[in-house]
Enzyme design. Sequence first.
Site, PDB file in Angstrom:
ATOM      1  N   SER A   5     -53.242  28.114  41.754  1.00 18.90           N
ATOM      2  CA  SER A   5     -53.337  28.971  40.678  1.00 18.90           C
ATOM      3  C   SER A   5     -54.805  28.720  40.012  1.00 18.90           C
ATOM      4  O   SER A   5     -55.507  27.642  40.481  1.00 18.90           O
ATOM      5  CB  SER A   5     -52.121  28.602  39.690  1.00 18.90           C
ATOM      6  OG  SER A   5     -52.544  27.261  39.192  1.00 18.90           O
ATOM      7  N   ASP A   6     -55.063  29.349  39.026  1.00 17.36           N
ATOM      8  CA  ASP A   6     -56.341  28.939  38.021  1.00 17.36           C
ATOM      9  C   ASP A   6     -55.593  27.794  36.959  1.00 17.36           C
ATOM     10  O   ASP A   6     -54.237  27.684  37.175  1.00 17.36           O
ATOM     11  CB  ASP A   6     -56.884  30.115  37.561  1.00 17.36           C
ATOM     12  CG  ASP A   6     -58.260  29.664  37.008  1.00 17.36           C
ATOM     13  OD1 ASP A   6     -59.032  30.744  37.048  1.00 17.36           O
ATOM     14  OD2 ASP A   6     -58.559  28.563  36.911  1.00 17.36           O
ATOM     15  N   TYR A   7     -56.282  27.427  36.298  1.00 18.79           N
ATOM     16  CA  TYR A   7     -55.937  26.487  35.317  1.00 18.79           C
ATOM     17  C   TYR A   7     -54.855  27.008  34.232  1.00 18.79           C
ATOM     18  O   TYR A   7     -55.090  27.892  33.689  1.00 18.79           O
ATOM     19  CB  TYR A   7     -57.221  25.966  34.393  1.00 18.79           C
ATOM     20  CG  TYR A   7     -57.064  25.146  33.497  1.00 18.79           C
ATOM     21  CD1 TYR A   7     -56.466  24.974  32.056  1.00 18.79           C
ATOM     22  CD2 TYR A   7     -57.592  23.684  33.892  1.00 18.79           C
ATOM     23  CE1 TYR A   7     -56.221  23.912  31.389  1.00 18.79           C
ATOM     24  CE2 TYR A   7     -57.766  22.655  32.834  1.00 18.79           C
ATOM     25  CZ  TYR A   7     -56.935  22.564  31.495  1.00 18.79           C
ATOM     26  OH  TYR A   7     -56.840  21.608  31.060  1.00 18.79           O
ATOM     27  N   THR A   8     -53.697  26.659  34.480  1.00 18.92           N
ATOM     28  CA  THR A   8     -52.347  26.875  33.990  1.00 18.92           C
ATOM     29  C   THR A   8     -52.050  28.360  33.959  1.00 18.92           C
ATOM     30  O   THR A   8     -51.162  28.689  33.388  1.00 18.92           O
ATOM     31  CB  THR A   8     -52.494  26.546  32.425  1.00 18.92           C
ATOM     32  OG1 THR A   8     -53.611  27.249  31.704  1.00 18.92           O
ATOM     33  CG2 THR A   8     -52.886  24.817  32.038  1.00 18.92           C
TER      34      THR A   8
END
Length: 707
Positions: free
Chosen positions: A267-270
Amino acid sequence: MNKNIANKYPKEVINLLEKMTLDEKVGQLYQAPFFSDIVTGHEYNSSETIKRIKKGLVGSILNIHNEEMLLKLQKTAVEDSRLGIPLIFCFDIVHGYKTAFPINLALSNSWDCDLIKRVSTAVAYETAHRGIHLTFSPMVDLVRDPRWGRVMESNGEDPYLSSILAKAYVEGYQQNDLSNPNSIAACSKHFIGYGQSEAGRDYNTVDMSKRVLYNMYLPPFISTIKSEVSMIMTSFNTIFDRPSTANKQLLKGLLRDELGFKGSIISDYTSTEEIINHKVAKDIKDAAYQCFDAGLDIEMVSETYINHLKDLIEEGAIKENDLDESVLRILKLKFDLGLLDNPYSYFYENSNQYILNDLTKSLSKEAAEKSMVLLKNDNILPLETSQKILLCGPMIDSQDVIGEWSAMADKKDVTSILSAFSSSDTLIITTDDSKESVSSADVVVMALGELGNEAGEGNSKTNLYLKQEQTDYFEKIYSYNKNIVVVIFAGRPLIITKFDKLAKAVLYAYQPGLEAGPAIKSLLMAESIPSGKITMTFPYHEGQIPIYYNHYQTGRPFDFSRPKYRYNTRYQDCQNEPLYPFGYGLSYATFKYENLSIDKQTLNKYDKLLVTIDCTNQSSFAAEEIIQLYIEALTFSVARPVNELKAYKKIMLKPKEKQTIQFELSVNDFRSYNLDMIHTAENHKYKIKVGPNSKTLYEAIVNVIDE
Ligand code: GLC
């Protein structure tokens, strides 16, 4: 463990998996933050990370660059946890680790795969000697909107060129052998369509047809998959109305089943828990389920997986077999990197010897020279040593020219324009910008532009003009002396129409990195010859955005013979044409194109079409030219762009030298996703267009039969 999974992975990895508890398996899918000064999203509490590492609940860590800390964390994982599985350390090394290279949008202006490969190999060398195993690069988002700050890390607006450069990045980083101590793993991003964020506002909604996604945004990712990229990162945005991070159609359907991607999807950040904000999940357990069910392997920073995957398995909502596959992919990456044999292989004694060496410095200068674009030159460049040169402007001595995503690069290491010119004992230079001094100068070199942090993530802006004080300064100096060469630093195409009209020359330097000054001096003095060509259109006015070269014709195309006719696609108050089109860039040489020819009128499915053109360097400079080949479908079952880049050649021509350039095309080069979403050229006439940029083209017609 089912058989067809087992035989896809090394025995060592299978054996390791079989020893793991459910908690430890889930832990491998958690990429934890640690106390770091580099945060690319909402702050996250890292206090649990050490405890989790000791319990084997962390698989990788991001954005740590302190080597002692990296070593401490690795020792904790290897010596304090039950199975001692080493961590993978990941970082955004996007255009340099310590040696700052030009931003990627600038590098793409070189159209030079060999250069990009040498740069990414050099970046990998520095990175791999400082404890980092994987870089979140290349960013291969297609971009069409300079309001979006992240255009600075892209390869521009063309799918064909971006695909070629993306391959060069992955090969340069990974070097076809992750066990090679000088290589690092690559992660292509952001899957998918992020560059189409509405209104150029970061993280905003993306809406596009499947056909546009397949024709435009997907090819660079396919290119990285073919180059065996180790990881692919999902994007923050929705695609087909579902967040990419929880989009089964995209992750399991497209990436896994259709494209056969075998690496980890992160995923990307959160972006996992953010699907709650997208209003497609009701809570973090639901978010964990939807992302994992969609095919996401690793969660970056947020804690939906470590808090809920185990429950979801025990409740039967998720199969442990699927969890095993995700865990095997990350364990295999650790195996390929050699970490299972030696978890400390990326740590070196006095590692400073491996960074900022003369080789990488000279490579950074070469890259900067090839990345800048000469947009205008009214016979004022190159400068001569006999001239009295005034150096002025707010950026003339600036070191703030390495841009965002600069990792461990330090602006203090940058050589400014003023420093570069001042180190020459032959040039007659002054920095006195009083009226009398300016008036008496033979030429003025004025440096303007954005500061390093005005582009990049979270830095979208609606005002693309240079700051008012810079415009005022230009006008003041212009009133004293008209012989002005403007050098512009920026992380994106700005609206420079005013300067372009008044200045005698414009050199667009982008954010050129460590060797900014020496590279600019070299180009202005013709020690090297400008060769860069823009890969992202320069708007004439911000009201035209998004503006890009490979647009559709429309039903009422603009009629240049009737510019005022109201009922064609036009503005009342502005031209349609950009200030500078895709593929445009000047040299000090002038190149003459003639004798375009094709070797057949009809191209059948198994034929090759030979396209030749003569190019002559009419100048006294030895110079490089980027010769571009475009096609245009005269009809097709769906609308197609008025121009599609399909080949190019970057050649060196000696003074007065003429070369006959040959391109070889196949039917595949004419294909596009048609009305039935079949990748085909159908049977139509096509224009073949060859020239120095997307507007100045010599044409031929060919029949293509794709059946
Ligand atoms: C950021 C960016 C992504 C980067 C990641 C880790 O939010 O979107 O490109 O790799 O977080 O820093």
